[in-house]
Design a protein around this motif. Sequence first.
Motif, mmCIF file in Angstrom:
data_model
loop_
_atom_site.group_PDB
_atom_site.id
_atom_site.type_symbol
_atom_site.label_atom_id
_atom_site.label_comp_id
_atom_site.label_asym_id
_atom_site.label_seq_id
_atom_site.Cartn_x
_atom_site.Cartn_y
_atom_site.Cartn_z
ATOM 1 N N ASP A 92 0.828 -1.207 0.000
ATOM 2 C CA ASP A 92 0.000 0.000 0.000
ATOM 3 C C ASP A 92 0.868 1.265 0.000
ATOM 4 O OD1 ASP A 92 -2.307 -1.509 0.016
ATOM 5 O OD2 ASP A 92 -2.465 -1.516 2.209
ATOM 6 N N LYS A 95 2.343 1.707 -3.440
ATOM 7 C CA LYS A 95 1.286 2.141 -4.355
ATOM 8 C C LYS A 95 1.052 3.632 -4.215
ATOM 9 C CE LYS A 95 -3.326 0.760 -5.891
ATOM 10 N NZ LYS A 95 -4.465 -0.154 -5.639
ATOM 11 N N ALA A 96 1.087 4.139 -2.973
ATOM 12 C CA ALA A 96 0.952 5.579 -2.745
ATOM 13 C C ALA A 96 2.134 6.337 -3.331
ATOM 14 C CB ALA A 96 0.828 5.856 -1.244
ATOM 15 N N ASN A 99 1.582 6.509 -7.094
ATOM 16 C CA ASN A 99 0.535 7.494 -7.370
ATOM 17 C C ASN A 99 1.066 8.921 -7.250
ATOM 18 O OD1 ASN A 99 -1.289 5.384 -7.674
ATOM 19 N ND2 ASN A 99 -2.081 5.545 -5.596
ATOM 20 N N HIS A 268 -8.500 7.687 1.758
ATOM 21 C CA HIS A 268 -8.134 6.370 1.239
ATOM 22 C C HIS A 268 -7.791 6.427 -0.244
ATOM 23 C CE1 HIS A 268 -7.738 2.064 1.498
ATOM 24 N NE2 HIS A 268 -8.586 1.886 0.497
ATOM 25 N N GLY A 269 -8.184 7.515 -0.914
ATOM 26 C CA GLY A 269 -7.808 7.670 -2.317
ATOM 27 C C GLY A 269 -8.578 6.788 -3.265
ATOM 28 N N ASP A 272 -9.960 1.678 -4.362
ATOM 29 C CA ASP A 272 -8.809 0.775 -4.343
ATOM 30 C C ASP A 272 -7.503 1.547 -4.162
ATOM 31 O OD1 ASP A 272 -7.560 -1.709 -4.435
ATOM 32 O OD2 ASP A 272 -7.218 -1.565 -6.601
ATOM 33 N N SER A 273 -7.577 2.705 -3.505
ATOM 34 C CA SER A 273 -6.399 3.566 -3.293
ATOM 35 C C SER A 273 -5.718 3.924 -4.605
ATOM 36 C CB SER A 273 -5.384 2.891 -2.348
ATOM 37 O OG SER A 273 -5.970 2.568 -1.120
ATOM 38 N N GLN A 274 -6.524 4.088 -5.666
ATOM 39 C CA GLN A 274 -5.934 4.316 -6.980
ATOM 40 C C GLN A 274 -5.309 5.698 -7.137
ATOM 41 O OE1 GLN A 274 -9.094 3.446 -6.461
ATOM 42 N NE2 GLN A 274 -10.522 4.870 -7.439
ATOM 43 N N GLN A 276 -4.358 7.516 -4.024
ATOM 44 C CA GLN A 276 -3.899 7.904 -2.690
ATOM 45 C C GLN A 276 -2.427 8.313 -2.750
ATOM 46 O OE1 GLN A 276 -3.229 4.876 0.379
ATOM 47 N NE2 GLN A 276 -4.443 6.107 1.813
ATOM 48 N N PHE A 281 -1.596 8.747 2.767
ATOM 49 C CA PHE A 281 -1.259 7.500 3.456
ATOM 50 C C PHE A 281 -0.805 7.787 4.884
ATOM 51 C CE2 PHE A 281 1.909 4.332 4.707
ATOM 52 C CZ PHE A 281 1.218 3.143 4.513
ATOM 53 N N GLU A 284 -3.820 8.727 6.940
ATOM 54 C CA GLU A 284 -4.663 7.564 7.221
ATOM 55 C C GLU A 284 -4.053 6.689 8.317
ATOM 56 O OE1 GLU A 284 -6.987 4.203 4.598
ATOM 57 O OE2 GLU A 284 -4.909 4.646 4.091
#
Length: 324
Positions: A92, A95-96, A99, A268-269, A272-274, A276, A281, A284
């Motif tokens: 996660d 992924k952030a 993004n 949470h973006g 699916d946090s696409q 975020q 993060f 959160e």
Amino acid sequence: MSLHVDAGRPTRAPMPPGRRHVRPRSGRSFLTWLDLKAAPYLLVSPYYLLFLLFGLFPLGFTLYYSFFDYDLTGTVEWTGLGNYTAMLGDADFWKAVVNTLAMFVIATVPQMLLALLLANALNKRMKAQLFVRLGVLLPLVTSVVAVAVVFTQLYGRDYGVVNWVLSWFGIDPVSWKTERLPSWLAIATMIDWRWTGYNAIIFLAGMQTIPKDLYEAASIDGASRRRQFWQITIPMLRPTMIFVVLNSTIGGLTLFSEPTTFYNGNVHGGTDSQFQTVSMFIFEQGFREFDYGYASAAAWLLFLLILVGSAINFMLIRRIGGNK
């Protein structure tokens, strides 16, 4: 009449007539020292005191607790580098990071180009010049919430204006909030709309410091306006570009307001946090999961990311104009 001179004692130059030596008073010398030496430090001290309170102290506080399993409910347990090692394996978090970097590149590159072109246009003579220049700053003073409301309507899936325009070209409706790349593009346009005018004004200020003689000499040599822009304006504007790019790097990598308001205030973006970002993060983890130690570690990794990004952009901008 003979004059005896002691060779071992230095002679003092004669004092002009009508002038006698005055020893400075201790009170006056103290006031002079206070005015010349201490006053500058006293005048700048409020900034450093505030920076110490709201800058260095939070940095040290988060660094300290990044080595603890610090739950805001009361748990404090030393973990060493446990938060950092856990975060390096956290999908996660990465992924952030992806993004954040993607939205930063998509937003910043067009923003710099548009700001340069806009500043070059504003640098020319025109009617109502002051009002036009002030007008480009209007998006900056607009409330972020108002901007989010407008752009969420523009990028609505079923009744949005953007999908309506795309339908003219036979393109199916795009889910701007649920798909990853479209959400990046939508948020990038929000950023560009707000900050392009601000950067253009800074570029304009830098352009007005360039000597006019350079342009006159280039015109006499037959250089076109386009060639003058690329060979005179851009190299001479390099110090301003370094400031703008570094400022944009810091703002782009700490992006929070635009993507948060784009999804109705949810950090949470997306589903699916696409979209975020790292800042979302951190928020959160710290204020939704109450894991302050983990959030502190993420904040310091973001700090290192900003340092690396700023250094890369600084080296790239320094190459403009032939200097390496």
